[in-house]
Scaffold this motif. Structure first.
Motif, short mmCIF file in Angstrom:
data_model
loop_
_atom_site.label_atom_id
_atom_site.label_comp_id
_atom_site.label_asym_id
_atom_site.label_seq_id
_atom_site.Cartn_x
_atom_site.Cartn_y
_atom_site.Cartn_z
N LEU A 274 0.83 -1.20 0.00
CA LEU A 274 0.00 0.00 0.00
C LEU A 274 0.87 1.25 0.00
O LEU A 274 1.95 1.27 0.60
CB LEU A 274 -0.90 0.00 1.25
CG LEU A 274 -1.80 -1.23 1.42
CD1 LEU A 274 -2.48 -1.18 2.79
CD2 LEU A 274 -2.85 -1.29 0.32
N GLU A 275 0.34 2.28 -0.66
CA GLU A 275 1.04 3.56 -0.72
C GLU A 275 0.46 4.45 0.37
O GLU A 275 -0.68 4.93 0.24
CB GLU A 275 0.79 4.17 -2.10
CG GLU A 275 1.83 5.15 -2.55
CD GLU A 275 1.53 5.65 -3.96
OE1 GLU A 275 1.05 4.87 -4.79
OE2 GLU A 275 1.76 6.84 -4.18
N ALA A 276 1.17 4.63 1.43
CA ALA A 276 0.62 5.40 2.57
C ALA A 276 1.72 5.68 3.59
O ALA A 276 2.85 5.21 3.45
CB ALA A 276 -0.50 4.59 3.23
N LEU A 277 1.34 6.42 4.61
CA LEU A 277 2.24 6.70 5.74
C LEU A 277 1.54 6.26 7.03
O LEU A 277 0.30 6.24 7.09
CB LEU A 277 2.52 8.20 5.82
CG LEU A 277 3.51 8.76 4.82
CD1 LEU A 277 3.49 10.29 4.85
CD2 LEU A 277 4.92 8.25 5.11
N PRO A 278 2.31 5.92 8.06
CA PRO A 278 1.65 5.60 9.33
C PRO A 278 0.93 6.85 9.87
O PRO A 278 1.48 7.96 9.78
CB PRO A 278 2.81 5.19 10.24
CG PRO A 278 4.04 5.71 9.61
CD PRO A 278 3.76 5.85 8.14
#
Ligand code: FAD
Length: 406
Positions: A274-278
């Motif tokens: 997935l393309e994301a940040l915490p």
């Protein structure tokens, strides 16, 4: 290094890699104290590249409790710390070398191993890792004792003029002199950067893999886009209950072959990427139950997990050295340019960690500093001894020390 960027791909076979005698020069350190990764840096483990970094016969710390008596302790195994060992060795002075990383080479090995360097005298071009390998080869005759994966966290000048040092790994020294070759500081992991993470760090949030076995059967979320993140993804996937790789953008810095293998696993439905940040931790009764992530378009998603593995790379931090009472100027140790001695007699500083009028943070400058510091250290340890400038070309005693037949 920008956040989200993991270790450079020095260890992957499909990248340009400069090296000489890698096997004989690779230091001890990996696998120490129960670490499972075949070869790990202090925090950013990479489960590939085991073979080219097979443990060598270089002596290393056994974690002994009694203080180790040493003529000199060199803090930092970057290029300047390694060359310091050489210059001391030529004068017949032995050294223990401590580095918080699990491999020698400092910035050269950690930040730009595959890049060519063009300003090392007589080497028109030299890969950064190649330079480290050559330095290790050069100091071999002097048999330095390495303590890798140990940060020097304690330092005190003793009343008898000697120095007490202690490492994060429980090793202590009784040293006649100290050379601080700590560069920009000790490399620390970039942290996950979400509120409330601290109590879970080292437990359910990890910046290195202590043991792959203990992660078996767990739901894992791995953050990062470099080699460490990809290598551990591929290594842990077969044993994890589920695995999601989260990276802030579509492109990865990791070796293309690893990225391709990871994408195959995603296509086969064995894992998610997935393309994301915490964004936030999911907690229940003080127990970590997962993480909420935020994609570039602002969408939030909750990922249940027992463990979060974060490989956002390392950044140097001056750390404890700043509190040792040595004169500092803009986070560097002030030294003179005759001996490269700090404000405390017997404690020297070479390389990027020091400052003086005209200082340039170049490897070449650090090498010069190490040569002069070695003479000053000899005088500090053995003030009665007459000093001669001897040439390595012609000096029988230096040949003997170097193991060169006359
Ligand atoms: P470092 O290489 O920083 O090593 C210091 C070591 O000390 C580290 O391994 C660290 O873990 C360890 N350490 C710190 N504190 C502690 C502690 N408390 N306990 C234990 N260990 C500790 N220079 C050139 O001359 N030519 C170039 O072409 C060039 N190119 C570069 C390209 C890049 C991308 C970068 C980032 C730098 C470049 N440099 C170049 C600069 C060069 O790398 C540095 O000058 C050099 O690495 C300094 O060496 P050092 O031994 O002083 O410190």
């Amino acid at each position: 290094m920008p956040a989200g960027r993991a270790l450079p791909a020095r260890r992957t076979a499909d990248r340009r890699y400069y090296t000489v005698q890698r096997k004989c020069c690779a230091p001890a350190g990996a696998g120490e104290r129960g670490h499972a990764g075949p070869r790990q840096t202090l925090y950013n483990a990479s489960p590939v590249a085991t073979e080219s970094h097979a443990l060598s016969a270089l002596p290393h710390s056994n974690g002994a409790a009694a203080p180790i008596g040493a003529e000199t302790v060199v803090i930092g195994a970057g290029p300047c710390g390694l060359f310091q060992v050489f210059e001391l060795g030529l004068l017949g002075i032995g050294a223990h070398v401590v580095d918080s990383l699990r491999h020698p080479g400092g910035q050269c090995a950690e930040l730009y191993p595959d890049k060519p360097i063009y300003d090392i005298p007589a080497l028109p071009v030299c890969g950064a890792q190649e330079l480290v390998d050559r330095l290790l080869q050069q100091i071999k005759p002097f048999k330095p004792q390495f303590h890798l994966g140990h940060e020097v966290v304690e330092f005190a000048a003793r009343a008898d003029g000697r120095f007490h040092l202690a490492t994060s790994g429980g090793v202590s020294f009784d040293a006649g002199s100290v050379v601080i070759a700590a560069g920009l500081g000790s490399f620390q992991p970039r942290r996950i950067g979400v509120a409330g993470a601290e109590p879970f760090e080292g437990q359910s949030i990890q910046y290195r893999v202590r043991s792959a076995a203990e992660l078996a059967g767990q739901r894992l979320v791995i953050f990062g886009g470099g080699d460490s993140a990809l290598d551990w993804t591929l290594e842990l996937l077969p044993r994890a209950a589920s695995l999601t790789l989260v990276h802030r953008r579509h492109e990865f810095r990791a070796a293309p072959a690893s990225v391709a293998r990871m994408r195959e696993q995603v296509a086969a439905g064995r894992m998610r990427c997935l393309e994301a940040l915490p964004h936030a931790l999911l907690l229940e009764d003080g127990v970590l139950r997962g993480v909420e992530i935020k994609s570039p378009d602002g969408t939030l998603e909750k990922l249940p997990a027992e463990r979060l593995l974060v490989f956002f790379g390392l950044h140097p931090k001056l750390g404890a050295i700043a509190d040792w009472g040595l004169a500092l100027e803009k986070k560097a140790l002030r030294v003179d340019t005759e001996k490269f001695q700090t404000s405390l007699p017997g404690v020297f500083a070479v390389g990027d960690i020091n400052t003086y009028p005209g200082k340039k943070k170049l490897i070449l400058s650090g090498f010069h500093e190490a040569a002069l510091a070695a003479f000053a250290i000899q005088h500090h340890l053995y003030p009665q001894k007459k000093q001669f400038l001897q040439y390595t070309t012609t000096s029988p005693i230096m040949h003997q020390r170097l193991g060169v037949p006359d």
